[in-house]
Design an enzyme around this catalytic site. Structure first.
Site, PDB file in Angstrom:
ATOM      1  N   VAL A   1      -7.191 -12.486  -1.000  1.00  0.00           N
ATOM      2  CA  VAL A   1      -7.415 -11.230  -1.719  1.00  0.00           C
ATOM      3  C   VAL A   1      -8.804 -10.688  -1.402  1.00  0.00           C
ATOM      4  CG1 VAL A   1      -7.587 -10.138  -3.980  1.00  0.00           C
ATOM      5  CG2 VAL A   1      -5.810 -11.848  -3.560  1.00  0.00           C
ATOM      6  N   ASP A   2      -9.795 -11.566  -1.360  1.00  0.00           N
ATOM      7  CA  ASP A   2     -11.147 -11.135  -0.993  1.00  0.00           C
ATOM      8  C   ASP A   2     -11.161 -10.512   0.397  1.00  0.00           C
ATOM      9  OD1 ASP A   2     -13.008 -11.503  -3.057  1.00  0.00           O
ATOM     10  OD2 ASP A   2     -13.064 -13.663  -2.740  1.00  0.00           O
ATOM     11  N   TYR A   3     -10.569 -11.203   1.353  1.00  0.00           N
ATOM     12  CA  TYR A   3     -10.584 -10.693   2.727  1.00  0.00           C
ATOM     13  C   TYR A   3      -9.803  -9.385   2.841  1.00  0.00           C
ATOM     14  CZ  TYR A   3     -12.829 -14.880   4.497  1.00  0.00           C
ATOM     15  OH  TYR A   3     -13.734 -15.873   4.745  1.00  0.00           O
TER      16      TYR A   3
END
Length: 428
Positions: free
Chosen positions: A197-199
C-alpha cells in the site's frame, strides 16, 4: 547491467555540488529543470519523490537537524544504520539532496519559504492540519509560488471522518478489506508480506504530481493534490469493489487460487514445489491439455466445454492435481512455456534476483558508501520501466544527513555568514 556510484561525504558535496540531472543512462529526463521540495518521510512520500528524481527532477529532501528521516536508522545492516543510511532509507532516497531545517524555528520556516519560492512541486505527508498550522498549507505555499503543484499524502485523505487518524501500511491493509481475502480459509486475516500500500501510494502520488504539472502548464494555476493510502488500497481492489457494490458479491479468503476460480488455474503441488498456473479460457485450456499429453481430457464430455468444466470442476481439479505431482515444478514451467501456457514455479526472492530476467530488465543500481563498515555494495531500485530501450538510474547515492544544506541555501541567496549563524543556532 548495474551502475555503480559512491555516496559523497558532506564535505565533498559542499565543495563540489553536483549539477548533473538525477536520471541518467537513457537521456530520458522529462522532469529535468524542475525542483521538488519534499517534506515527506518514511516510505510512501519518499517513494513518490524518488520516482520524480529518477525522471530528472531536483529533489530537496527537508530533514530535521540531527535526526533526519527516521528510516535512516534500523534495518538488517547495523553498519549502514550507524552512518544514517538504513536500508529502508537507501531504497527510496538516492539522487536527492538532503537539507536540514528546524521547522519549529521561525528562521527554519523562513529558509524553507525561500526554497519553496523556487520550487515547482511541494510534497508533505503530515497528518491533515499540521501543514496549515505551520503556515505551509496550500494557500500559503501557492502564495509563495503561484503555479506550484502541492501534494499532500496521508492515511485517509484531507476530508472525511477518518481525516485526523494516523496509519501505516499494515493498518491500512486491515482497514481496506484485503486481509480477509488473503490466506487460506480458516487461517484468519492475513497481511500481504510487502508494504504494497505504501509503494502503490507513492506511485499514485508520483502520477498525480505529473498530471498536476501538465495542468499547471495548461492553465498556469496551482494544483492541490490529495493522495490517501486507503483510497489507493481500495483502487488496488477495484474489481472486488465493483463486484460488491454492483452485485452484492462478498469476497472470501481465496488462498492461492486464481482470481478467475477456474479449476485449471491457481496453485498446484508438484513433485518438488508449487506451480502457479493460469489456463482460464478455452484456448489456454486446450494448450494445457496438449502440452501435458492429456488430449483425452479434451475429449471427455465432463470437460469438453467451458460450461462442462465449470459443472464438473472438482473432478477436473483432482485430475490435474494428480498430473502435476508427476514432475518437478521447473520441468512443468519449462514445458508449459514452450506451449505458451502461463505458468511459473513459486520462487524465493534470492532465486528471483539471481535469474537472467532480473539482470536483463536492469532493475537496480549498485552503490558504494564511504565511511561505512558495510561489506560490499548496496543496491537501490531504478525506474520500473524502460525508456528508449534503457533504464533510468539514479545519478548519485543518497546524501548524508544535511550534506547539501550549505550549497542549497547559498544558491537561495544566503550568505556564508547567514549559514554559519543558522548552524550555530541549530536551525540547520
Amino acid at each position: 547491467m548495474t551502475k555503480t556510484y559512491r555516496a559523497p561525504t558532506a564535505e565533498e558535496t559542499v565543495a563540489a555540488p553536483q549539477e548533473t540531472p538525477s536520471a541518467v543512462n537513457t537521456g530520458f529526463s522529462p522532469m529535468a529543470g524542475l525542483r521538488v521540495v519534499d517534506l515527506s518521510q518514511v516510505l510512501a512520500g519518499p517513494f513518490a519523490t524518488y520516482q520524480l528524481s529518477l525522471l530528472g527532477a531536483e529533489v530537496l529532501k527537508i530533514e530535521k537537524p540531527g535526526e533526519g528521516d527516521w528510516t535512516r536508522n534500523g534495518g538488517p545492516s547495523p553498519q549502514l544504520s550507524e552512518i544514517g543510511m538504513g536500508l529502508n532509507f537507501l531504497a527510496h532516497n538516492a539522487a536527492k539532496k538532503s537539507v536540514t531545517l528546524d521547522l519549529k524555528s521561525p528562521e527554519g520556516l523562513e529558509a524553507l519559504r525561500r526554497l519553496i519560492a523556487t520550487a515547482d512541486v511541494f510534497v508533505e505527508n503530515f497528518k491533515p492540519g499540521v501543514a496549515e498550522r505551520l503556515g505551509l498549507g496550500f494557500k500559503d505555499v501557492s502564495a509563495l509560488r503561484p503555479g506550484i503543484v502541492y501534494c499532500s499524502i496521508s492515511a485517509y485523505g484531507q476530508d472525511g471522518p477518518l481525516r485526523p487518524r494516523p496509519a501505516y501500511d499494515h493498518v491500512i491493509q486491515g482497514m481496506c478489506g484485503i486481509m480477509l481475502t488473503t490466506g487460506q480459509q480458516g487461517d484468519g486475516p492475513t497481511k500481504v508480506g510487502a508494504p504494497y500500500v505504501d509503494y502503490a501510494t507513492g506511485m499514485n502520488a508520483a502520477m498525480a504530481i505529473m498530471a498536476g504539472l501538465a495542468e499547471v502548464r495548461r492553465t498556469g494555476r496551482a494544483v492541490q493534490l490529495d493522495v490517501a493510502m486507503l483510497d489507493t488500497a481500495l483502487m488496488l481492489m477495484a474489481s472486488l469493489v465493483t463486484q460488491h457494490l454492483t452485485a452484492g458479491w462478498k469476497p472470501a479468503q481465496n488462498g492461492n487460487e486464481a482470481w478467475s476460480q477456474s479449476p485449471s488455474s491457481g496453485a498446484f503441488q508438484t513433485a518438488d514445489g508449487v506451480l502457479m498456473l493460469a489456463a482460464n479460457n478455452a484456448r489456454q485450456f486446450d494448450l494445457l491439455c496438449r502440452a501435458t499429453g492429456r488430449q483425452d481430457i479434451l475429449d471427455d464430455p465432463r470437460w469438453s466445454t467451458p460450461q462442462a468444466r465449470h459443472d464438473n470442476a472438482p473432478a477436473l481439479r483432482d485430475e490435474l492435481v494428480a498430473l502435476f505431482l508427476t514432475r518437478s515444478a521447473a520441468e512443468w514451467e519449462d514445458l508449459l512455456a514452450q506451449h505458451a501456457v502461463p505458468a511459473a514455479r513459486v520462487r524465493s526472492l534470492d532465486e528471483v534476483v539471481q535469474e537472467d530476467q532480473f539482470t536483463a530488465r536492469d532493475l537496480v543500481s549498485e552503490m558504494t558508501l564511504s565511511g561505512s563498515d558495510h561489506d560490499g555494495p548496496v543496491h537501490v531500485p531504478n525506474l520500473p520501466f524502460k525508456a528508449n530501450g534503457a533504464s533510468c538510474h539514479p545519478a548519485s547515492a543518497p546524501s548524508r544527513l544535511g550534506a547539501d544544506t550549505d550549497t542549497v541555501l547559498a544558491q537561495a541567496g544566503f550568505s556564508s555568514d547567514d549559514i554559519a549563524r543558522l548552524r550555530a543556532s541549530g536551525v540547520i
